[in-house]
Design a protein around this motif. Structure first.
Motif, PDB file in Angstrom:
ATOM      1  N   UNK A  33       0.829  -1.199   0.000  1.00 19.22           N
ATOM      2  CA  UNK A  33       0.000   0.000   0.000  1.00 19.22           C
ATOM      3  C   UNK A  33       0.869   1.257   0.000  1.00 19.22           C
ATOM      4  N   UNK A  34       1.931   1.258   0.818  1.00 26.07           N
ATOM      5  CA  UNK A  34       2.830   2.408   0.843  1.00 26.07           C
ATOM      6  C   UNK A  34       3.532   2.610  -0.480  1.00 26.07           C
ATOM      7  N   UNK A  48      -6.078   6.764  -2.136  1.00 26.70           N
ATOM      8  CA  UNK A  48      -6.464   5.691  -1.225  1.00 26.70           C
ATOM      9  C   UNK A  48      -7.608   4.878  -1.796  1.00 26.70           C
ATOM     10  N   UNK A  49      -8.508   5.500  -2.546  1.00 28.10           N
ATOM     11  CA  UNK A  49      -9.577   4.742  -3.202  1.00 28.10           C
ATOM     12  C   UNK A  49      -8.990   3.771  -4.224  1.00 28.10           C
ATOM     13  N   UNK A  50      -8.014   4.227  -4.987  1.00 28.61           N
ATOM     14  CA  UNK A  50      -7.396   3.353  -5.993  1.00 28.61           C
ATOM     15  C   UNK A  50      -6.617   2.220  -5.331  1.00 28.61           C
ATOM     16  N   UNK A  51      -5.939   2.526  -4.233  1.00 25.86           N
ATOM     17  CA  UNK A  51      -5.209   1.481  -3.503  1.00 25.86           C
ATOM     18  C   UNK A  51      -6.184   0.446  -2.971  1.00 25.86           C
ATOM     19  N   UNK A  52      -7.313   0.916  -2.424  1.00 23.01           N
ATOM     20  CA  UNK A  52      -8.325  -0.005  -1.909  1.00 23.01           C
ATOM     21  C   UNK A  52      -8.811  -0.944  -3.013  1.00 23.01           C
ATOM     22  N   UNK A 107       3.745  -1.068  -9.369  1.00 21.17           N
ATOM     23  CA  UNK A 107       3.567   0.311  -8.888  1.00 21.17           C
ATOM     24  C   UNK A 107       2.238   0.916  -9.291  1.00 21.17           C
ATOM     25  N   UNK A 108       1.364   0.121  -9.877  1.00 15.99           N
ATOM     26  CA  UNK A 108       0.049   0.622 -10.235  1.00 15.99           C
ATOM     27  C   UNK A 108      -0.089   0.845 -11.732  1.00 15.99           C
ATOM     28  N   UNK A 137       5.200   4.387 -15.025  1.00 15.17           N
ATOM     29  CA  UNK A 137       6.382   3.957 -15.758  1.00 15.17           C
ATOM     30  C   UNK A 137       7.125   2.891 -14.951  1.00 15.17           C
ATOM     31  N   UNK A 138       7.379   1.750 -15.565  1.00 19.45           N
ATOM     32  CA  UNK A 138       8.043   0.655 -14.860  1.00 19.45           C
ATOM     33  C   UNK A 138       9.435   1.037 -14.383  1.00 19.45           C
TER      34      UNK A 138
END
Length: 319
Positions: A19-20, A30-34, A90-91, A95-96
């Motif tokens: 999450x961090x 935080x919505x996207x992480x959830x 990383x989402x 960029x990787x």
């Protein structure tokens, strides 16, 4: 088809670290992480807070996520690697290079902290520049840094992604750029550069490298060599027709990792990374578009170590 390892139920530290990572590196809300982790928004908020409070996230991720460890073990087993490091995803849309740079920097720092002097040879490119930009300053005058590839761009300017001098500024070590074009206009011009005594000395030092760090480029239509102006569309087409799959330090190889004896390979400056030599040769690359190029380089043992990210690791293991 190789089986992709499935991670055990993640620990609380795993969830907090991921999450961090998504929050600070991926820039997710935080919505996207959830949504990414399949938890409530409140839990996502608590996980990010825990990552900070427990020191799991600083400038770098300092907790090794279990799923990444599993992928590292699977890559090591599948390809016989000397080193394998997998950065957390990383989402979407990130960029990787941003994900792999801190992990690659830690690998380079590990070598730089060795007391015995090493010859460290480096390629160029976005991934290596990201690695150097992400690393801490370390006094390492016992080592020598040498470029594997020319540092002169087609227009005569310094190659934008050359990293040897940038790294030397951070570690205060002797450094040896390769003073030739990345790719010469003709074979005769390339031969003339390599006949110069200073170039020969740098080439010989590069061939003595104890450790190698290189990027790995794809040879599809989005090839870095084309994007950065080192090859023409016609040259790329001709090499693709001959089976070009990837490139390391400007040298192009096919799907089996065999270097092509045609095209720009006859005019490439610097030193080719020979397959199967008994020294660490660590590839820094991520992005599923690079999977065929990485697989070929690993198969031929042009590289015997790898820093990548979760999606790329999984793609390699499902080939």
């Amino acid at each position: 088809m190789a089986k992709v390892p499935q991670a055990d139920e993640p620990s609380l530290h795993d969830e907090a670290a991921r999450a961090g990572w998504l929050y600070y590196l991926g820039g997710l809300t935080q919505d996207q992480i959830a949504a990414e982790l399949g938890v409530s928004r409140q839990r996502a908020q608590r996980l990010v807070s825990r990552a900070v409070a427990e020191g799991l996230i600083q400038v770098r991720l300092s907790h090794r996520i279990g799923a990444c460890l599993d992928l590292e073990a699977a890559l090591t087993d599948r390809f016989g690697l000397t080193r394998a490091r997998v950065a957390p995803f990383a989402g979407p849309g990130v960029d990787a290079v941003r994900a792999t740079s801190p992990v690659a920097a830690a690998e380079l720092e590990r070598v730089l902290r060795m007391a015995e002097g090493k010859v460290i040879a480096l390629g160029t490119g976005r991934s290596l520049r990201g690695m150097v930009d992400a690393m801490d300053e370390i006094a390492a005058p016992q080592h020598r840094l040498v470029s594997l590839i020319g540092n002169i761009a087609p227009d005569g300017s310094a190659s934008f992604f050359d990293v040897v001098m940038r790294l030397a500024d951070k570690v205060r070590a002797p450094h040896y750029p390769m003073p030739v074009p990345v790719i010469s206009t003709t074979e005769a011009e390339n031969d003339a550069f390599h006949a110069l005594a200073p170039v020969q000395r740098v080439v010989e030092l590069a061939r003595q490298a104890d450790v190698i760090f290189v990027g790995v480029g794809q040879m599809s239509d989005d090839a870095p060599l084309l994007k950065d102006g080192f090859v023409t569309r016609a040259e790329l087409d001709a090499m693709q027709a001959a089976g070009a799959t990837g490139e390391v330090a400007g040298w192009v190889y096919d799907s089996q990792g065999a270097y092509l004896d045609l095209g720009t390979n006859r005019r490439t400056g610097g030193v080719r990374v020979e397959p199967g030599l008994p020294r660490p040769a660590i590839g820094i690359a991520a992005g599923v578009q690079k999977t065929p190029a990485l697989a070929a380089a690993l198969k031929a043992r042009i590289i015997n170590g790898l820093v990548t990210d979760e999606p790329t690791a999984r793609a390699l293991l499902t080939l």
